[in-house]
Scaffold this motif. Structure first.
Motif, PDB file in Angstrom:
ATOM      1  N   LEU A   9       1.091  -0.882  -0.369  1.00  0.00           N
ATOM      2  CA  LEU A   9      -0.051   0.353   0.069  1.00  0.00           C
ATOM      3  C   LEU A   9       0.674   1.116   0.460  1.00  0.00           C
ATOM      4  CD1 LEU A   9      -2.531  -0.667   2.189  1.00  0.00           C
ATOM      5  CD2 LEU A   9      -3.016  -0.148   0.542  1.00  0.00           C
ATOM      6  N   SER A  10       2.140   1.022   0.430  1.00  0.00           N
ATOM      7  CA  SER A  10       3.010   2.318   0.627  1.00  0.00           C
ATOM      8  C   SER A  10       3.135   2.477  -0.748  1.00  0.00           C
ATOM      9  CB  SER A  10       3.781   2.085   1.256  1.00  0.00           C
ATOM     10  OG  SER A  10       2.995   1.858   2.906  1.00  0.00           O
ATOM     11  N   ALA A  11       3.795   1.335  -1.221  1.00  0.00           N
ATOM     12  CA  ALA A  11       4.704   1.591  -2.508  1.00  0.00           C
ATOM     13  C   ALA A  11       3.180   2.555  -3.477  1.00  0.00           C
ATOM     14  CB  ALA A  11       4.523   0.798  -3.304  1.00  0.00           C
ATOM     15  N   LEU A  12       2.098   1.998  -3.096  1.00  0.00           N
ATOM     16  CA  LEU A  12       1.197   2.517  -4.298  1.00  0.00           C
ATOM     17  C   LEU A  12       0.279   3.891  -3.817  1.00  0.00           C
ATOM     18  CD1 LEU A  12      -0.808  -0.381  -5.012  1.00  0.00           C
ATOM     19  CD2 LEU A  12       0.604   0.243  -6.660  1.00  0.00           C
ATOM     20  N   ALA A  13       0.593   4.022  -2.787  1.00  0.00           N
ATOM     21  CA  ALA A  13       0.409   5.538  -2.198  1.00  0.00           C
ATOM     22  C   ALA A  13       0.742   7.005  -2.892  1.00  0.00           C
ATOM     23  CB  ALA A  13      -0.033   5.606  -0.862  1.00  0.00           C
ATOM     24  N   ARG A  14      -0.534   7.773  -3.670  1.00  0.00           N
ATOM     25  CA  ARG A  14       0.188   9.355  -3.920  1.00  0.00           C
ATOM     26  C   ARG A  14      -0.545  10.160  -3.142  1.00  0.00           C
ATOM     27  NH1 ARG A  14       2.694   5.478  -5.694  1.00  0.00           N
ATOM     28  NH2 ARG A  14       3.538   5.763  -8.137  1.00  0.00           N
ATOM     29  N   PRO A  15      -0.104  11.198  -2.281  1.00  0.00           N
ATOM     30  CA  PRO A  15      -0.263  11.754  -1.702  1.00  0.00           C
ATOM     31  C   PRO A  15      -1.584  12.946  -2.194  1.00  0.00           C
ATOM     32  CG  PRO A  15       1.916  12.351  -0.878  1.00  0.00           C
ATOM     33  CD  PRO A  15       1.524  11.453  -1.885  1.00  0.00           C
ATOM     34  N   GLY A  16      -1.228  13.317  -3.231  1.00  0.00           N
ATOM     35  CA  GLY A  16      -1.921  13.932  -3.863  1.00  0.00           C
ATOM     36  C   GLY A  16      -3.388  13.598  -4.601  1.00  0.00           C
ATOM     37  N   MET A  17      -3.461  11.536  -4.632  1.00  0.00           N
ATOM     38  CA  MET A  17      -4.912  11.391  -5.043  1.00  0.00           C
ATOM     39  C   MET A  17      -5.657  11.715  -3.644  1.00  0.00           C
ATOM     40  SD  MET A  17      -3.985  10.475  -8.118  1.00  0.00           S
ATOM     41  CE  MET A  17      -3.039  11.608  -7.919  1.00  0.00           C
ATOM     42  N   GLY A  18      -5.891  11.489  -2.242  1.00  0.00           N
ATOM     43  CA  GLY A  18      -6.276  12.275  -1.181  1.00  0.00           C
ATOM     44  C   GLY A  18      -7.096  11.085  -0.600  1.00  0.00           C
ATOM     45  N   THR A  19      -6.477   9.843  -1.535  1.00  0.00           N
ATOM     46  CA  THR A  19      -7.182   8.558  -0.280  1.00  0.00           C
ATOM     47  C   THR A  19      -6.632   7.765   0.228  1.00  0.00           C
ATOM     48  OG1 THR A  19      -6.254   6.682  -1.561  1.00  0.00           O
ATOM     49  CG2 THR A  19      -8.327   8.190  -3.179  1.00  0.00           C
ATOM     50  N   GLU A  20      -6.372   8.465   1.114  1.00  0.00           N
ATOM     51  CA  GLU A  20      -5.393   8.409   2.771  1.00  0.00           C
ATOM     52  C   GLU A  20      -6.437   7.930   3.479  1.00  0.00           C
ATOM     53  OE1 GLU A  20      -6.345  12.765   3.178  1.00  0.00           O
ATOM     54  OE2 GLU A  20      -5.651  11.120   2.047  1.00  0.00           O
ATOM     55  N   ASN A  21      -7.761   8.327   3.527  1.00  0.00           N
ATOM     56  CA  ASN A  21      -8.741   7.873   4.616  1.00  0.00           C
ATOM     57  C   ASN A  21      -9.314   7.085   3.534  1.00  0.00           C
ATOM     58  OD1 ASN A  21      -7.363   9.542   7.164  1.00  0.00           O
ATOM     59  ND2 ASN A  21      -8.308  11.128   5.899  1.00  0.00           N
ATOM     60  N   ALA A  22     -10.437   7.860   2.151  1.00  0.00           N
ATOM     61  CA  ALA A  22     -10.938   6.750   1.985  1.00  0.00           C
ATOM     62  C   ALA A  22     -10.607   5.277   1.334  1.00  0.00           C
ATOM     63  CB  ALA A  22     -11.562   7.542   0.327  1.00  0.00           C
ATOM     64  N   GLY A  23      -9.120   5.010   1.405  1.00  0.00           N
ATOM     65  CA  GLY A  23      -8.549   3.474   1.109  1.00  0.00           C
ATOM     66  C   GLY A  23      -9.260   2.554   1.988  1.00  0.00           C
ATOM     67  N   PRO A  24      -9.017   2.910   3.200  1.00  0.00           N
ATOM     68  CA  PRO A  24      -9.176   2.206   4.318  1.00  0.00           C
ATOM     69  C   PRO A  24     -10.410   1.963   4.310  1.00  0.00           C
ATOM     70  CG  PRO A  24      -6.919   3.315   5.148  1.00  0.00           C
ATOM     71  CD  PRO A  24      -7.722   4.100   3.936  1.00  0.00           C
ATOM     72  N   ALA A  25     -11.333   3.076   4.204  1.00  0.00           N
ATOM     73  CA  ALA A  25     -12.623   3.277   4.391  1.00  0.00           C
ATOM     74  C   ALA A  25     -13.661   2.515   3.444  1.00  0.00           C
ATOM     75  CB  ALA A  25     -13.263   4.873   4.456  1.00  0.00           C
ATOM     76  N   LEU A  26     -13.011   2.156   2.416  1.00  0.00           N
ATOM     77  CA  LEU A  26     -13.151   0.811   1.354  1.00  0.00           C
ATOM     78  C   LEU A  26     -13.467  -0.690   1.756  1.00  0.00           C
ATOM     79  CD1 LEU A  26     -12.059   2.750  -2.141  1.00  0.00           C
ATOM     80  CD2 LEU A  26     -14.831   2.665  -0.925  1.00  0.00           C
ATOM     81  N   ARG A  27     -12.049  -0.631   2.902  1.00  0.00           N
ATOM     82  CA  ARG A  27     -11.982  -2.048   3.259  1.00  0.00           C
ATOM     83  C   ARG A  27     -13.023  -2.006   4.178  1.00  0.00           C
ATOM     84  NH1 ARG A  27      -5.182  -3.754   5.884  1.00  0.00           N
ATOM     85  NH2 ARG A  27      -6.359  -6.168   5.839  1.00  0.00           N
ATOM     86  N   VAL A  28     -13.268  -1.386   4.631  1.00  0.00           N
ATOM     87  CA  VAL A  28     -14.439  -1.576   6.306  1.00  0.00           C
ATOM     88  C   VAL A  28     -15.677  -1.749   5.218  1.00  0.00           C
ATOM     89  CG1 VAL A  28     -15.275  -0.433   7.857  1.00  0.00           C
ATOM     90  CG2 VAL A  28     -12.457  -0.340   8.205  1.00  0.00           C
ATOM     91  N   LEU A  29     -16.476  -0.805   4.077  1.00  0.00           N
ATOM     92  CA  LEU A  29     -17.385  -1.499   3.672  1.00  0.00           C
ATOM     93  C   LEU A  29     -17.514  -2.493   2.779  1.00  0.00           C
ATOM     94  CD1 LEU A  29     -18.145   2.533   2.102  1.00  0.00           C
ATOM     95  CD2 LEU A  29     -19.178   0.815   4.316  1.00  0.00           C
ATOM     96  N   ALA A  30     -16.386  -2.734   2.193  1.00  0.00           N
ATOM     97  CA  ALA A  30     -15.998  -4.345   1.672  1.00  0.00           C
ATOM     98  C   ALA A  30     -16.197  -5.451   3.356  1.00  0.00           C
ATOM     99  CB  ALA A  30     -15.057  -4.438   0.713  1.00  0.00           C
ATOM    100  N   ARG A  31     -15.565  -5.500   4.020  1.00  0.00           N
ATOM    101  CA  ARG A  31     -15.563  -6.384   4.920  1.00  0.00           C
ATOM    102  C   ARG A  31     -17.358  -6.438   5.606  1.00  0.00           C
ATOM    103  NH1 ARG A  31     -11.556  -6.491   9.800  1.00  0.00           N
ATOM    104  NH2 ARG A  31     -12.947  -7.773  10.165  1.00  0.00           N
ATOM    105  N   MET A  32     -17.714  -5.532   5.657  1.00  0.00           N
ATOM    106  CA  MET A  32     -19.064  -4.643   6.424  1.00  0.00           C
ATOM    107  C   MET A  32     -20.339  -5.518   5.658  1.00  0.00           C
ATOM    108  SD  MET A  32     -21.433  -1.506   7.235  1.00  0.00           S
ATOM    109  CE  MET A  32     -19.995  -1.362   9.112  1.00  0.00           C
ATOM    110  N   LEU A  33     -20.251  -5.635   3.823  1.00  0.00           N
ATOM    111  CA  LEU A  33     -21.185  -5.448   3.258  1.00  0.00           C
ATOM    112  C   LEU A  33     -21.400  -6.679   2.719  1.00  0.00           C
ATOM    113  CD1 LEU A  33     -21.249  -1.982   1.206  1.00  0.00           C
ATOM    114  CD2 LEU A  33     -23.156  -2.945   3.133  1.00  0.00           C
ATOM    115  N   ARG A  34     -20.094  -7.405   2.150  1.00  0.00           N
ATOM    116  CA  ARG A  34     -19.714  -8.432   1.729  1.00  0.00           C
ATOM    117  C   ARG A  34     -20.490  -8.984   0.170  1.00  0.00           C
ATOM    118  NH1 ARG A  34     -20.397 -13.184   6.476  1.00  0.00           N
ATOM    119  NH2 ARG A  34     -18.956 -12.362   7.963  1.00  0.00           N
ATOM    120  N   PRO A  35     -19.777  -8.086  -0.599  1.00  0.00           N
ATOM    121  CA  PRO A  35     -20.373  -7.804  -2.152  1.00  0.00           C
ATOM    122  C   PRO A  35     -19.917  -9.174  -2.807  1.00  0.00           C
ATOM    123  CG  PRO A  35     -18.709  -5.938  -1.456  1.00  0.00           C
ATOM    124  CD  PRO A  35     -18.752  -6.748  -0.513  1.00  0.00           C
ATOM    125  N   ARG A  36     -20.956  -9.452  -3.469  1.00  0.00           N
ATOM    126  CA  ARG A  36     -19.903 -10.467  -4.390  1.00  0.00           C
ATOM    127  C   ARG A  36     -19.378 -10.310  -5.652  1.00  0.00           C
ATOM    128  NH1 ARG A  36     -21.598 -15.511  -2.889  1.00  0.00           N
ATOM    129  NH2 ARG A  36     -23.329 -15.663  -1.286  1.00  0.00           N
TER     130      ARG A  36
END
Length: 432
Positions: A9-36
């Motif tokens: 993740l550190s290698a892929l992260a780009r500060p200017g993309m602004g997903t430092e909080n959005a990324g972990p939130a997406l991970r939590v949503l994937a666990r919570m919603l269990r989408p197929r």
């Protein structure tokens, strides 16, 4: 401690993309919603967050199946699990669309990172421009449970939603990046107009979606989360498609509490300025219905459903229409509440027309028109709802409408045009 996922993740992260909080939130949503089936438009570090969330969800789902089947003893966990969760193996997949044309992103590294973590079995990378994908290619993905949009402009996001929303499953979620933007906005005061630079405001797309969601029995929920410490690449916009099981039951709040064995003396909370809609309220839903039926194809499909309930395939064959095109129209009609899908058949919802009787607001007659510009502007803004959007009025009709407010209709017309609250050309007026 060695953390391969953290390093990737550190290698892929780009500060200017602004997903430092959005990324972990997406991970939590994937666990919570269990989408197929998950779709991402615009690859990057968020791709890895989604894959990690799906990996965690897959592992947790396997453990839950063992608990429900009695293979593992965990009574407390078993008490909260739905038995339906063990019917099928949970095998999620992530479809990522990115043509790798934007420089400075980490999109081209995503596949390699996924492989290094053993997550590539869930990943399908589509190296294409999204708008080059044909309907039959999108249809082949099946129903979508989760969509993450992080590419392009506001207009692009509108295009993504137009294509993907009809394919989102009931209960499915769409997440977009950056629901707020910094821009220069014009302000109005009693002393005239001024300009304020760099104010963070809702995007045009967020405003439009809020309007659509605010209609009675809206088809989706909207939640905008901001990051107040940022003025760009800020926050997440979540859209969740409601299922038929979520329709308003039409039972007053105290009665439902009583039915649940709770107190019936509690009052319903009032979070908005207007009271909650009563079950028999004939609120004006005509605007949404007209917007949907303004399209020739949707009108044709709706007529076919009214004449005879049928399947998507049956309607398409009767009309000589491509099934994908027919399905897209049916989804729009369902969102407007005009049709319903049950037992594999589409049928008309006649009840929706009961809520479509328009009522024109009638403000109290005004003794005088305010002389101060600021107060006059506020007064004039209150007159704007008297005029329907996308309709042109002859001057005589404008006079009839304004005469209910004040006898000096010529002054009101002039002020409305000067403030650009009404437009005028060739003897006709319209609301912009």
């Amino acid at each position: 401690m060695h953390d391969p996922a953290g390093e990737a993740l550190s290698a892929l992260a780009r500060p200017g993309m602004g997903t430092e909080n959005a990324g972990p939130a997406l991970r939590v949503l994937a666990r919570m919603l269990r989408p197929r089936t998950v779709v991402e438009v615009g690859a990057g570090s968020s791709t890895l967050h989604l894959l990690l969330g799906l990996r965690d969800a897959r592992s947790e789902a396997a453990e839950d199946r063992r608990i429900v089947r009695g293979e593992v003893s965990a009574d407390e966990r078993a008490s909260v699990l739905h038995p339906r969760s063990v019917l099928d193996d949970y095998a999620p997949r992530l479809l990522v669309v990115d043509d790798l044309s934007v420089p400075g992103t980490s999109a081209h590294q995503v596949r390699e990172a996924a492989c290094s973590l053993g997550l590539d079995d869930m990943l399908t990378f589509i190296d294409r421009d999204f708008f080059d994908l044909a309907d039959h290619e999108l249809d082949a993905w099946g129903q979508l449970d989760f969509v993450w949009l992080d590419a392009g402009t506001q207009a692009d996001d509108a295009g993504f939603l137009t294509s993907l929303w009809p394919r989102v499953a009931p209960g499915g979620t769409v997440v977009l990046h950056e629901p707020f933007l910094a821009t220069t906005v014009e302000t109005h005061t009693e002393h005239g107009s001024g300009r304020t630079a760099c104010r963070v405001v809702p995007t045009p797309l967020l405003q439009e979606l809020r309007r659509q969601a605010a209609v009675p029995d809206g088809a989706f929920d909207v939640l905008a989360l901001g990051e107040p410490h940022k003025h760009r690449q800020t926050g997440l916009l979540l859209l969740r498609k409601r299922g038929r099981w979520e329709l308003d039951r039409g039972v007053p709040f105290p009665e439902e509490l009583k039915a649940l064995g709770e107190t019936d003396s509690a009052e319903a909370p009032r979070l908005g300025s207007a009271p909650a809609r009563a079950a028999d309220d004939t609120a004006d839903a005509a605007g949404g219905i007209l917007a949907v039926l303004a399209d020739d194809t949707r009108r044709t499909v709706y007529s076919a459903v009214v004449l005879r309930a049928d399947t998507t395939q049956g309607i398409a064959e009767r009309l000589g229409m491509a099934p994908g095109r027919c399905a897209k129209s049916l989804a729009a009609l369902e969102q407007a509440g005009l049709v319903a899908y049950a037992e594999k058949l589409w049928s008309p919802v006649n009840e929706v027309w009961r809520h479509a009787a328009p009522r024109r607001p009638r403000p109290r007659p005004q003794a005088s028109i305010p002389s101060k510009q600021g107060k006059r502007r506020a007064f004039l803004e209150g007159l704007v709802p008297l005029f329907a959007l996308e309709r042109r009025y002859p001057e005589a009709e404008v006079n009839d409408i304004l005469r209910e407010v004040h006898p000096d209709v010529a002054a009101l017309r002039r002020y409305l045009v000067e403030e650009r609250l009404l437009m005028r050309a060739d003897g006709q007026y319209w609301r912009p």
